[in-house]
Motif scaffolding. Structure first.
Motif, PDB file in Angstrom:
ATOM      1  N   CYS A  68      55.494  33.048  56.401  1.00 42.45           N
ATOM      2  CA  CYS A  68      56.712  33.877  56.468  1.00 42.45           C
ATOM      3  C   CYS A  68      57.179  34.098  57.920  1.00 42.45           C
ATOM      4  N   ARG A  69      56.438  34.875  58.685  1.00 45.28           N
ATOM      5  CA  ARG A  69      56.944  35.312  59.990  1.00 45.28           C
ATOM      6  C   ARG A  69      56.833  34.258  61.085  1.00 45.28           C
ATOM      7  N   SER A  70      55.624  33.733  61.312  1.00 46.10           N
ATOM      8  CA  SER A  70      55.476  32.800  62.449  1.00 46.10           C
ATOM      9  C   SER A  70      56.209  31.472  62.256  1.00 46.10           C
ATOM     10  N   PRO A  71      56.326  30.923  61.026  1.00 43.62           N
ATOM     11  CA  PRO A  71      57.129  29.694  60.897  1.00 43.62           C
ATOM     12  C   PRO A  71      58.597  29.923  61.235  1.00 43.62           C
ATOM     13  N   LEU A  72      59.088  31.135  60.911  1.00 42.77           N
ATOM     14  CA  LEU A  72      60.474  31.464  61.241  1.00 42.77           C
ATOM     15  C   LEU A  72      60.639  31.616  62.753  1.00 42.77           C
ATOM     16  N   ALA A  73      59.676  32.267  63.400  1.00 41.09           N
ATOM     17  CA  ALA A  73      59.737  32.401  64.865  1.00 41.09           C
ATOM     18  C   ALA A  73      59.714  31.017  65.519  1.00 41.09           C
ATOM     19  N   GLU A  74      58.859  30.149  65.013  1.00 43.35           N
ATOM     20  CA  GLU A  74      58.798  28.774  65.544  1.00 43.35           C
ATOM     21  C   GLU A  74      60.164  28.091  65.403  1.00 43.35           C
ATOM     22  N   TYR A  87      56.472  22.967  74.215  1.00 42.79           N
ATOM     23  CA  TYR A  87      55.789  22.545  72.995  1.00 42.79           C
ATOM     24  C   TYR A  87      55.583  23.814  72.174  1.00 42.79           C
ATOM     25  N   ILE A  88      56.142  23.842  70.969  1.00 42.47           N
ATOM     26  CA  ILE A  88      56.165  25.054  70.149  1.00 42.47           C
ATOM     27  C   ILE A  88      55.439  24.799  68.833  1.00 42.47           C
ATOM     28  N   ASP A  89      54.601  25.754  68.424  1.00 44.53           N
ATOM     29  CA  ASP A  89      53.919  25.613  67.138  1.00 44.53           C
ATOM     30  C   ASP A  89      53.663  27.016  66.573  1.00 44.53           C
ATOM     31  N   SER A  90      53.202  27.059  65.327  1.00 48.26           N
ATOM     32  CA  SER A  90      52.815  28.334  64.725  1.00 48.26           C
ATOM     33  C   SER A  90      51.585  28.120  63.866  1.00 48.26           C
ATOM     34  N   CYS A  91      50.884  29.225  63.576  1.00 51.21           N
ATOM     35  CA  CYS A  91      49.695  29.146  62.714  1.00 51.21           C
ATOM     36  C   CYS A  91      49.410  30.535  62.165  1.00 51.21           C
ATOM     37  N   GLY A  92      48.391  30.617  61.294  1.00 52.03           N
ATOM     38  CA  GLY A  92      48.007  31.897  60.705  1.00 52.03           C
ATOM     39  C   GLY A  92      46.554  32.208  60.997  1.00 52.03           C
ATOM     40  N   THR A  93      46.208  33.501  60.965  1.00 49.91           N
ATOM     41  CA  THR A  93      44.800  33.853  61.166  1.00 49.91           C
ATOM     42  C   THR A  93      43.982  33.572  59.913  1.00 49.91           C
ATOM     43  N   SER A 119      70.399  30.289  54.987  1.00 47.39           N
ATOM     44  CA  SER A 119      71.683  31.000  54.901  1.00 47.39           C
ATOM     45  C   SER A 119      72.226  31.300  56.303  1.00 47.39           C
ATOM     46  N   HIS A 120      71.362  31.213  57.318  1.00 48.65           N
ATOM     47  CA  HIS A 120      71.790  31.377  58.712  1.00 48.65           C
ATOM     48  C   HIS A 120      71.894  30.024  59.422  1.00 48.65           C
ATOM     49  N   GLY A 121      71.735  28.937  58.678  1.00 53.55           N
ATOM     50  CA  GLY A 121      71.842  27.608  59.283  1.00 53.55           C
ATOM     51  C   GLY A 121      70.574  27.137  59.983  1.00 53.55           C
ATOM     52  N   ILE A 122      69.439  27.760  59.661  1.00 53.48           N
ATOM     53  CA  ILE A 122      68.162  27.409  60.303  1.00 53.48           C
ATOM     54  C   ILE A 122      67.221  26.775  59.280  1.00 53.48           C
ATOM     55  N   GLU A 123      66.670  25.623  59.623  1.00 50.95           N
ATOM     56  CA  GLU A 123      65.711  24.959  58.741  1.00 50.95           C
ATOM     57  C   GLU A 123      64.290  25.319  59.181  1.00 50.95           C
ATOM     58  N   VAL A 124      63.502  25.805  58.240  1.00 55.29           N
ATOM     59  CA  VAL A 124      62.090  26.120  58.518  1.00 55.29           C
ATOM     60  C   VAL A 124      61.254  25.040  57.843  1.00 55.29           C
ATOM     61  N   ASN A 125      60.653  24.174  58.638  1.00 53.80           N
ATOM     62  CA  ASN A 125      59.982  23.013  58.022  1.00 53.80           C
ATOM     63  C   ASN A 125      58.518  22.854  58.421  1.00 53.80           C
ATOM     64  N   SER A 126      57.905  23.908  58.971  1.00 55.49           N
ATOM     65  CA  SER A 126      56.505  23.760  59.382  1.00 55.49           C
ATOM     66  C   SER A 126      55.579  23.858  58.164  1.00 55.49           C
ATOM     67  N   ILE A 127      54.381  23.331  58.332  1.00 58.83           N
ATOM     68  CA  ILE A 127      53.351  23.356  57.290  1.00 58.83           C
ATOM     69  C   ILE A 127      52.238  24.302  57.754  1.00 58.83           C
ATOM     70  N   SER A 128      51.811  25.181  56.849  1.00 61.44           N
ATOM     71  CA  SER A 128      50.851  26.220  57.227  1.00 61.44           C
ATOM     72  C   SER A 128      49.509  25.638  57.676  1.00 61.44           C
ATOM     73  N   ARG A 129      48.999  26.229  58.750  1.00 66.35           N
ATOM     74  CA  ARG A 129      47.644  25.879  59.214  1.00 66.35           C
ATOM     75  C   ARG A 129      47.002  27.113  59.842  1.00 66.35           C
ATOM     76  N   GLN A 130      45.677  27.075  59.916  1.00 66.38           N
ATOM     77  CA  GLN A 130      44.936  28.215  60.453  1.00 66.38           C
ATOM     78  C   GLN A 130      44.702  28.068  61.949  1.00 66.38           C
ATOM     79  N   LEU A 131      44.670  29.203  62.645  1.00 66.96           N
ATOM     80  CA  LEU A 131      44.359  29.255  64.083  1.00 66.96           C
ATOM     81  C   LEU A 131      42.987  28.625  64.346  1.00 66.96           C
ATOM     82  N   THR A 132      42.872  27.870  65.448  1.00 69.30           N
ATOM     83  CA  THR A 132      41.581  27.281  65.840  1.00 69.30           C
ATOM     84  C   THR A 132      41.204  27.736  67.252  1.00 69.30           C
ATOM     85  N   LEU A 133      39.961  27.548  67.612  1.00 69.08           N
ATOM     86  CA  LEU A 133      39.526  27.849  68.982  1.00 69.08           C
ATOM     87  C   LEU A 133      40.264  26.969  69.990  1.00 69.08           C
ATOM     88  N   GLY A 134      40.552  25.742  69.567  1.00 75.24           N
ATOM     89  CA  GLY A 134      41.302  24.826  70.424  1.00 75.24           C
ATOM     90  C   GLY A 134      42.666  25.395  70.806  1.00 75.24           C
TER      91      GLY A 134
END
Ligand code: 4NP
Length: 158
Positions: A13-19, A36-42, A61-76
């Motif tokens: 929901c939130r971080s993919p939209l921010a990305e 380089y921009i990315d997002s992830c979840g805890t 509806s605001h003309g923004i495409e959200v197309n990221s795929i969910s992934r979990q935060l890593t130590l990397g």
């Protein structure tokens, strides 16, 4: 290259939209090559999934495409990214607890740290609410993305 990571709980929901909004802003300004921009979840509950349909529909509806795929935060991630922006305080402390070094901790900032209206407040989790919650989250993220783009663009080094 400035590497920026947005983090929420589920990364649907939130971080993919921010990305998506951050990418859109820097593209509009012609700075895409500098980031380089990315997002992830805890949590990894939604690993491999598209963003929540309500998030995607609202953004569209605001003309923004959200197309990221969910992934979990890593130590990397804590090593690779320069700035890590957490969408709420629960996420913020989870990420801080995950850090191994002070250098990593110094990269973590609350996404609303620069918000003049409500500094350091949370981006509310819209997951359990109705459509109006998604629009509210859109407005908060849109405004704060502008603050971060202005701040990060003004810095030579992060
Ligand atoms: P997000 O919203 O952190 O903004 O992606 C959530 C989505 C799913 C869950 C939690 C928050 N969940 O626990 O499934």
């Amino acid at each position: 290259m400035k590497k920026i990571l947005f983090v929420c709980l589920g990364n649907i929901c939130r971080s993919p939209l921010a990305e998506a909004l951050f990418k859109h802003k820097i593209e509009t300004l012609g700075f895409t090559d500098q980031y380089y921009i990315d997002s992830c979840g805890t949590n990894g509950y939604h690993n491999g999934e598209q963003a929540d349909e309500r998030t995607r529909r609202n953004a569209e509806s605001h003309g923004i495409e959200v197309n990221s795929i969910s992934r979990q935060l890593t130590l990397g991630d804590l090593m690779d990214f320069d700035v890590i922006l957490t969408m709420a305080s629960d996420v913020h402390f989870q990420v801080l607890n995950f850090c191994r070094t002070q250098e990593q901790k110094d990269k973590i900032h609350l996404f609303r740290e620069l918000d003049p209206e409500a500094p350091n407040s949370n981006v509310p989790d819209p997951w359990y609410g109705g459509e109006e919650g998604f629009e509210k989250v859109y407005q908060i993220i849109e405004q704060n993305t502008v603050h971060w783009v202005n701040y990060l663009n003004s810095r030579q080094h992060l």
